[in-house]
Motif scaffolding. Structure first.
Motif: not given
Lengths: 344, 344, 344, 344
Positions: A48, A50, A52, A190, A192, A220, A224, B134-139, B142, B187, B309
């Motif tokens: 988890a 980040d 970035e 994607q 989501f 990934m 989800y 929209p995030r690539t990872s569910p973790y 959000q 996306r 983010s």
């Protein structure tokens, strides 16, 4: 996770940054001081973290993830293959090779019923057919929608074949209660919010790789669905976008062994969408099996020139019978067995 | 539309195929017989003709579309620029250059309110900020979701700046009634069910180009919104996926003049997402203006290293003030005027 | 070739343009006048017609090539497979599946001799090894050059295996007189001056597809060699560049059946360079055979961690023996026979 | 260089591996032992360290280069801009913006002489023209070759403009002795034998980026020329290959500021080849200047429809005069001055 700091960062800065990382991410940070640069190692669960926001730090030269960011779909934590067994021989994974066949779009009652009977006869273990159709143009045929699902159920009643069909919006979920496997198309890989809703279902989800999505992003997106509670995910390689124009997409055959290595989920290949040409379906299906795929999605139409969508890539029932027979001849040498219906 | 037939097709086959095309598509077919091949020309409105079902015909060598498949977004049929005017100087299109600025994610009340005040002061005409992320990872984080929209409204109340924020599902539309411009993320560019719903709104839609979508596909997605009744679409180039790894995406600068030529809709560029690096925002913003863009989307964060983010691509309010000043110096030479707020 | 003219072009303009096309290109032009546009059809040999100079005409809307621009490599004009037979069972094409194996770089006498003996023992029909090495960095090992060729000849003397090795400049041709098959690397696929010189040789040329070259461009580069007089060309698919980062390149498996359909030349696949990972060599080799390849190029090194180039993708002699045995088990089901040395 | 080892590697293995790395590469290795993994840091000059042979080690999880692999082209070691000054105002770099203009191919004496006079009059500082032409098809016009160079010299004699023209083989170098700037085309960017030979010249080399080459690879190819002794290299962005079909290539505008940041070499942009359409030359030229380019290469032809190559992307002398005038109006706002001939 490894963080390389820029030259000239002081011990105090390192200490403060480390403390900050630990408190924000619940990890432990080890600092290694080199002659020219300092390297931080993050220990613990970094899925988890980040990456970035770390890269945004002035003092950071670069960041490298060592741990994969996917967990539930990761074979490291679940060494055994996930098997999707819908009964009567319709099995995906676990040494079985399943063929999912049917038209791109459901068009009318006799079309889908006839094709269903034909493909079952020829060896398909699942019936596919689109009721909700993602089309580039708003002026193109958009699918029969709810009544298409009705026709699919009708075809299942006659043949016993479990149904695989695509969903395009969480708002339609109520219509999919009687569908056997819900497909997420490449353009929604994607989406989501849709994935989260599908994570609350107790049905298998067939997740197609997006046109420009990496293998890791596919995993990934599976994550989800799984993180929301649904472990039954099937991964599908269906071609990616490249500069080559002789095929509609470029089938990334390497994705098959890579997905099988890094994940325990079943992997299917769609040679019809990958190539866009019916004559390429057979050689690409052969390649997919040889590379280790657990299943194939093949578009079959009784009248390709009059198909309401994707006619150019559909094979006829006769061609499908020959392809299916070839698949039967070949699977054994790759250590698999054809998923065969027991209710015929 | 031009259809080249294979050698050896008989006149009878041509006649039957032509009659079939005419009755199915409401077009007129002209046949030209050459020495080695026959060519059919389809006259009339061919936007809805399914090019793939024609390619599926055994007798067809190749098909070529002459007419563009988009109509409502096509400059040919609407020569005048579409202008999006939200009052008090917040104008996109029609000779104005508008800056849309704000954080990637709304994080808390003071963050968004402070940034809004800062960017307005520096020259922004619109406030952006993500509530649904929209995030690539569910973790990963959000977004604040509904409460993020609330904070955006609060920031608008204080500054007057119209709000631009992203929607991720048709189910959330009810929450967006008080948003000024609804953004569709890259996306979701081909989330057609979402596009259809947005076509029923009376708000401007900012439509971002997908990572692997062609310029024509972007126009076709705009067409989805417009065909459903909403003419207020803003197109956004934000970089495409290529093999280059030094930037997060590759900004397709050529898309700007091409979209301006083929469509009457305003075109904005997002140099922050295109590059992924804050230091590249200024040179890419300059390039976008020089290429003819009507607006820029720039990520601004008061504390990039702690952004929840996309920190790496955010500029600080100070950097934004300098970039905005540079934009002010440059727009004139390209025949545009900065969209300036009149309520300050 | 089909040329669609813009609306509003007069008959006189059409006549003059047609006369111009005929006199410049030695073709016959047929004009078909439609309601909205005029279409010209060019009959005769259009391979040399410059499509771009036609597109530059103000009156031209678009141009479409119907005829393939390659002739000597085109299966239409040479239906029978080209077979490269170097004697003693080293055969490429014509129902044989040949394995070309050896190290990326020739490093010293015992290395190449030992590997040659090993791969012959395990079933290879050709020995590969690089003497001139194209390296991204000028500071990396550039190959043993002339003395590397000498060591290859020495290994051939001991094993009988024909040598395949890469050329990087026409100036080196004099050193390649005793090489059996000359390889053109991906980076030189469009080094046209080199191709022309190789067209004057009487040796087979193994031509690798460039990282960003289309299938048609590969055939056009083969055409350069053949047009200069050398008909013995072997085509090689070795992966193309895409956005995916888990593999070094993306193996375009569809290229195999497409090349086999459109050309009579043998097609080989290089799973080592395509993937960049030794563990992917076996599954990709299987996929290549299943898709119809005539041969495989596999990098084998006796000490991959100390290889002077491309160690990560090299298999050990032991791994190669197992892969080769698997290939032997599989080829039969795809209608091929392993190219086996008769001089052992 | 940072090397992450796999879990479970023993101290002894680490010591042996470190000693091996030190003796082979002349670097110093620091080991940092973490809870789950060990990280090695290589100190010293790692430009020549082969990253792939390290990745091939069983015990290695991943490798990350911290130091850029290019040195002579690196701005870190040469902070001042390289300036290419050919006299009489023909200057590239150092705050000057130079226009290099002329036809794709030299076709005859009057064509090149007339265009040269026209473009000089309109503001070009260099004359371009192809004598040796890389063409996809062996049946297309291949250039006038040696006599084309002769015609270029003639045009230079009349106008004074220095000549830029492409070389395709080291064997032709003897013909290029009287050329002012030698161009390496995109297809030869990694023709390393050619680059090495050009490194021995005392002329500026204009190096075009390959269709599928990264920015780092472009710098590494410049490094080949510089490592061989020639410091006068000009970098050229001319578009990369992507899935987009509306332009011939995709101009990677971000490459301009990135190359300017990481290298001290002048950077020019070729909007003609990047787009393939003459109408896009002006907007892309504007974008290039705004992004920081030091020069532009613009194809000009007095009769584009009859050009022997690339007519579709050539502008007429009249169009060029207008574009050049626009460039003159714009450069100032970006802090540059137009490179103006003093011998007119």
């Amino acid at each position: 996770m490894i963080i390389v700091l820029k030259p000239g960062v002081t011990r105090e800065q390192v200490d403060q940054f480390s403390a900050d990382l630990e408190s924000r991410n619940g990890v432990k940070v080890n600092a290694w001081y080199g002659e020219h640069s300092t390297v931080l190692g993050l220990l613990g669960d970094t899925a988890a973290v980040d990456i970035e926001s770390i890269q945004a730090q002035d003092m950071v030269e670069s960041v490298k993830r060592v741990q994969e960011p996917y967990k539930k779909s990761n074979r490291k934590f679940h060494p055994d293959d996930t098997v999707i067994d819908l009964g009567n021989g319709s099995v995906l994974g676990g040494g079985k090779l399943a063929i999912i066949a049917g038209p791109c779009s459901v068009e009318n009652e006799s079309q889908i019923a006839d094709i269903a009977a034909d493909v079952k006869e020829s060896g398909a273990a699942f019936l596919r057919g689109g009721a909700f159709k993602p089309r580039t143009s708003p002026y193109a045929f958009q699918g029969l929608r709810a009544s298409g699902l009705e026709l699919l159920r009708h075809a299942r009643q006659k043949t016993g074949l479990p149904i695989v069909t695509e969903i395009m919006s969480p708002a339609h979920l109520v219509l999919f209660e009687d569908v056997d496997i819900i497909q997420v198309g490449a353009r929604n890989m994607q989406n989501f919010e849709l994935l989260k809703e599908l994570g609350k279902c107790d049905k298998p989800i067939l997740l197609k790789r997006g046109l420009a999505n990496t293998i890791e992003e596919l995993l990934m997106s599976a994550e989800y669905i799984m993180a929301a509670g649904n472990d039954q995910v099937i991964l599908c390689e269906r071609g990616i976008r490249t500069f080559e124009t002789m095929t509609r997409n470029t089938l990334d055959i390497s994705a098959v062994p890579i997905l099988k290595k890094h994940s325990h989920l079943p992997v299917v290949v769609d040679p019809s969408h990958a190539s866009g040409h019916s004559w390429l379906v057979e050689p690409l299906a052969m390649a997919a099996i040889a590379a280790g795929a657990d299943g194939l999605i093949i578009e079959v139409h009784n009248d390709p020139p009059h198909a309401l969508s994707d006619g150019a890539q559909s094979v006829t029932p006769d061609q499908f019978r020959r392809i299916s027979a070839r698949i039967g001849e070949v699977v054994g040498v790759f250590g698999k067995e054809l998923s065969a219906r027991t209710d015929r």
